[in-house]
Write an enzyme that holds these catalytic residues in place. Structure first.
Site, short mmCIF file in Angstrom:
data_model
loop_
_atom_site.label_atom_id
_atom_site.label_comp_id
_atom_site.label_asym_id
_atom_site.label_seq_id
_atom_site.Cartn_x
_atom_site.Cartn_y
_atom_site.Cartn_z
N PRO A 236 -9.00 7.20 -3.32
CA PRO A 236 -8.24 5.95 -3.35
C PRO A 236 -9.16 4.75 -3.22
O PRO A 236 -10.17 4.80 -2.53
CB PRO A 236 -7.35 6.05 -2.11
CG PRO A 236 -8.12 6.91 -1.16
CD PRO A 236 -8.88 7.89 -2.02
N ARG A 238 -7.87 0.92 -4.42
CA ARG A 238 -6.94 -0.19 -4.23
C ARG A 238 -6.06 -0.04 -2.99
O ARG A 238 -5.87 -0.98 -2.22
CB ARG A 238 -6.03 -0.28 -5.46
CG ARG A 238 -5.05 -1.43 -5.43
CD ARG A 238 -4.00 -1.27 -6.54
NE ARG A 238 -4.55 -0.80 -7.78
CZ ARG A 238 -4.97 -1.58 -8.80
NH1 ARG A 238 -4.87 -2.87 -8.69
NH2 ARG A 238 -5.45 -1.05 -9.90
N ARG A 274 -8.00 -10.65 -12.14
CA ARG A 274 -6.87 -9.75 -12.41
C ARG A 274 -5.72 -10.41 -13.17
O ARG A 274 -5.18 -9.83 -14.12
CB ARG A 274 -6.36 -9.10 -11.12
CG ARG A 274 -7.45 -8.29 -10.38
CD ARG A 274 -6.88 -7.36 -9.33
NE ARG A 274 -6.17 -6.25 -9.92
CZ ARG A 274 -4.87 -6.18 -10.05
NH1 ARG A 274 -4.11 -7.14 -9.56
NH2 ARG A 274 -4.31 -5.16 -10.63
N TYR A 278 -5.26 -8.54 -16.68
CA TYR A 278 -4.16 -7.56 -16.74
C TYR A 278 -2.79 -8.22 -16.60
O TYR A 278 -1.81 -7.53 -16.30
CB TYR A 278 -4.28 -6.52 -15.62
CG TYR A 278 -5.66 -5.99 -15.35
CD1 TYR A 278 -6.27 -5.11 -16.25
CD2 TYR A 278 -6.34 -6.33 -14.19
CE1 TYR A 278 -7.53 -4.61 -15.98
CE2 TYR A 278 -7.60 -5.82 -13.92
CZ TYR A 278 -8.19 -4.96 -14.83
OH TYR A 278 -9.43 -4.46 -14.56
N CYS A 306 -13.39 -22.99 -18.06
CA CYS A 306 -13.02 -23.50 -19.38
C CYS A 306 -12.47 -22.41 -20.28
O CYS A 306 -13.11 -22.00 -21.26
CB CYS A 306 -14.21 -24.19 -20.02
SG CYS A 306 -14.69 -25.58 -19.03
N GLU A 307 -11.33 -21.88 -19.91
CA GLU A 307 -10.62 -20.85 -20.67
C GLU A 307 -9.14 -21.06 -20.39
O GLU A 307 -8.76 -21.21 -19.22
CB GLU A 307 -10.96 -19.44 -20.16
CG GLU A 307 -12.39 -19.05 -20.21
CD GLU A 307 -12.75 -18.23 -21.45
OE1 GLU A 307 -11.84 -17.81 -22.20
OE2 GLU A 307 -13.95 -18.03 -21.65
N TYR A 335 -10.64 -5.10 -6.29
CA TYR A 335 -10.96 -5.62 -7.62
C TYR A 335 -10.89 -7.15 -7.66
O TYR A 335 -10.49 -7.74 -8.65
CB TYR A 335 -10.05 -4.99 -8.68
CG TYR A 335 -10.07 -3.48 -8.62
CD1 TYR A 335 -11.21 -2.78 -9.00
CD2 TYR A 335 -8.98 -2.75 -8.14
CE1 TYR A 335 -11.26 -1.39 -8.90
CE2 TYR A 335 -9.02 -1.36 -8.06
CZ TYR A 335 -10.16 -0.70 -8.44
OH TYR A 335 -10.21 0.67 -8.35
N1 LLP Z 1 -11.52 7.34 -9.23
C1 LLP Z 1 -11.88 7.02 -10.48
C2 LLP Z 1 -12.55 8.03 -11.30
C3 LLP Z 1 -11.58 5.75 -10.99
O1 LLP Z 1 -11.93 5.46 -12.25
C4 LLP Z 1 -10.93 4.79 -10.17
C5 LLP Z 1 -10.63 3.45 -10.68
C6 LLP Z 1 -10.60 5.17 -8.85
C7 LLP Z 1 -10.89 6.45 -8.42
C8 LLP Z 1 -9.91 4.24 -7.91
O2 LLP Z 1 -8.65 3.87 -8.39
P1 LLP Z 1 -7.62 3.07 -7.45
O3 LLP Z 1 -7.22 3.98 -6.34
O4 LLP Z 1 -8.32 1.85 -6.95
O5 LLP Z 1 -6.51 2.76 -8.35
N2 LLP Z 1 -9.83 -3.35 -12.17
C9 LLP Z 1 -8.54 -2.72 -12.25
C10 LLP Z 1 -8.55 -1.31 -11.75
C11 LLP Z 1 -9.59 -0.43 -12.43
C12 LLP Z 1 -9.63 0.97 -11.87
C13 LLP Z 1 -10.81 1.72 -12.36
N3 LLP Z 1 -10.93 3.04 -11.84
C14 LLP Z 1 -7.54 -3.59 -11.50
O6 LLP Z 1 -7.91 -4.62 -10.96
O7 LLP Z 1 -6.36 -3.28 -11.47
#
Ligand code: LLP
Length: 387
Positions: A236, A238, A274, A278, A306-307, A335
Site C-alpha cells: 500500500p 496512498r 493530481r 487525473y 503558465c498552463e 503523490y
Molecule cells: N505497487 C506497485 C507495483 C505500484 O505500481 C503502485 C503504484 C503501488 C504498489 C502503490 O499503489 P497505491 O497503494 O499507492 O495505490 N500518481 C498516481 C498513482 C500512481 C500509482 C503508481 N503505482 C496518483 O496520484 O493517483
C-alpha cells in the site's frame, strides 16, 4: 490499521515508497516494522538512508530495471525482485551469477482483471505495459529452473491504484492462487504472494471509514491467502499517507474574468499535479474560520504556472477568499511532493511533520540556488581563446 486487519495472516507491509518518499516518513514506517516497495535505485538508496535494517524487507518492482539498479539491490540482499518480463529475468540471472548471490524473484503477472479507476493508474489489463500475461507465466517459471542463482520464491500482482471496490483484488488473487498451485505441482517452492497496492481513499468530503475499508480489503484477500499458506506481501502507498498530508498555500489574488472567479494561489501544478493529470478531486479548506454570515461563491482555484491545466479545483463553492488568506488542499500526502517538479523554475515548498502539537521540519524550502546546482553554462569561445 493494516497490521491489525492482517494479524491472522503471515504478512509484511511493504509501503510503496513512490507515494511519499521523504526520508523522515520512511524512517517512521521502518521503525514500525514496515518493509518497502521500491521501483528504482534511487528509492533503494532512500530506504538505505532511512533504515539499513529495512533493506531485507524490500521488494523491487518496476518494468524497466537497469543493470546498476539490479546490482545494487542484489548487493543489498533485498527480499525479492518482482520481475516484469522474460528479458528482465535473464538479466537478473546473469547479474546474480556475476555477483555470486542468489536472487529471490516473483513474476509480476497480469491477471487481466478490470478495476474501476482513472485510466492512467489502472494496470491489470493485458493492454497495459505491466506484468507478464498470467497464461504464459508457468512456462517462464519452468524455464527459470535452469538458472542456478535464481530462486522462484513468489508470485506478484498489482492491478492499479485508487481502487475503491475490493472485489477486483479478490479476483486477481484468486487467479494468482491458481497459478501458485500449478507452480507448486511443478515442484517450485513458492513462499510469497505479493498482492500489490492500490486500495483507494475517499477524496471527497464524504463518509469514509478507513478502518472498515482495510478490514473489507483484508477479507477479500484472506480466502486465497489462507488456502495457499503463503507469506503475504502488501504494497500500500496512498492508503497509508494520503490523508496524513495537506498542501498549505496562500491566496495571491482573486480575479474575475467574465463570469468566472479565479482564486490564484502561490502553489501550482508543479507542487500537486493530481488535479491536472487525473482530474483528481482535492478538498480545499480555508484555514481561517469563515465569519458567520460569510457568503460562498463558485470559484476556480488555480496556480501561477503558465498552463491552463494548472488548477486545483474548478467550479467549487468556497467561502469568500481574499489575497493573503491561507487554504489547505487536503489528502496531498500521497503523490503530492513525490510527483512534484520545478516546472516554471519554481522552488518546491518545505515539508513539515506534525505530531499532535509538535512539528518538525523534514525538508527545507528549496532555494533558487538548488535549482541551478546541476547546470553548467558552456564557456564562451572568447573566454576559452583568452586562456
Ligand atoms: N505497487 C506497485 C507495483 C505500484 O505500481 C503502485 C503504484 C503501488 C504498489 C502503490 O499503489 P497505491 O497503494 O499507492 O495505490 N500518481 C498516481 C498513482 C500512481 C500509482 C503508481 N503505482 C496518483 O496520484 O493517483
Amino acid at each position: 490499521m493494516f497490521e491489525e486487519a492482517f494479524a491472522d495472516e503471515q504478512h509484511t507491509i511493504c509501503y510503496s515508497v513512490k507515494a511519499n518518499s521523504s526520508l523522515a516518513i520512511l524512517r517512521l514506517l521502518a521503525k514500525m516494522g514496515a518493509g518497502f516497495d521500491i521501483v528504482s535505485g534511487g528509492e533503494l538508496e532512500r530506504v538505505r538512508r532511512a533504515s539499513k535494517a529495512a533493506l531485507k524487507r524490500v521488494v523491487f518492482s518496476g518494468v524497466g530495471k537497469q543493470e546498476w539498479e539490479i546490482d545494487a539491490a542484489l548487493q543489498a540482499d533485498i527480499l525479492i525482485f518482482n520481475v516484469e518480463s522474460e528479458a528482465e529475468l535473464q538479466l537478473l540471472a546473469a547479474r546474480a551469477e556475476a555477483l555470486q548471490v542468489r536472487a529471490r524473484f516473483a513474476l509480476r503477472v497480469n491477471p487481466d482483471v478490470f478495476a474501476e479507476t482513472h485510466p492512467y493508474i489502472s494496470t491489470g489489463l493485458r493492454e497495459h505495459k505491466f506484468g507478464i500475461d498470467i497464461k504464459i507465466a508457468r512456462r517462464i517459471y519452468r524455464s527459470a529452473a535452469k538458472y542456478k542463482w535464481l530462486d522462484a520464491a513468489g508470485v506478484s500482482v498489482h492491478i492499479g491504484s485508487q481502487i475503491r471496490a475490493v472485489d477486483p483484488f479478490a479476483a486477481a488473487l484468486a487467479r494468482v492462487a491458481a497459478l501458485v498451485d500449478e507452480l507448486r505441482s511443478d515442484g517450485l517452492n513458492i513462499r510469497y504472494v505479493d498482492a500489490g497496492g492500490g486500495l483507494g481513499i475517499e477524496y471527497k468530503d464524504g463518509e469514509f471509514d478507513a478502518d472498515d475499508e482495510v478490514v473489507r480489503y483484508a477479507e477479500a484477500l484472506r480466502g486465497s491467502a489462507k488456502q495457499l499458506k503463503v507469506h503475504l506481501l502488501l504494497e500500500p502507498g496512498r492508503f497509508i499517507v494520503a490523508q496524513a498530508g495537506g498542501l498549505l498555500t496562500q491566496v495571491l489574488y482573486v480575479k474575475q474574468n467574465g463570469s468566472k472567479t479565479f482564486v490564484v494561489t502561490d502553489a501550482g501544478m508543479n507542487d500537486l499535479i493530481r488535479p491536472s493529470l487525473y482530474q483528481a478531486h482535492h478538498e480545499v479548506l480555508p484555514v481561517q474560520q469563515a465569519r458567520s454570515g460569510a457568503v460562498s461563491r463558485m470559484v476556480d482555484v488555480v496556480g501561477p504556472v503558465c498552463e491552463s491545466g494548472d488548477f486545483f479545483a474548478r467550479d467549487r463553492s468556497l467561502t469568500s477568499l481574499k489575497g493573503g488568506d491561507l487554504v489547505l488542499l487536503l489528502d496531498a500526502g500521497a503523490y503530492g511532493m513525490s510527483l512534484s517538479s520545478n516546472y516554471n523554475t519554481r522552488t518546491r515548498p518545505a515539508e513539515v511533520l506534525v505530531d499532535g502539537k509538535e512539528h518538525l521540519l523534514i525538508r527545507r524550502r528549496e532555494r533558487l540556488s538548488d535549482l541551478f546546482a546541476a547546470e553548467k553554462l558552456p564557456r564562451s569561445k572568447r573566454s576559452q581563446a583568452n586562456k
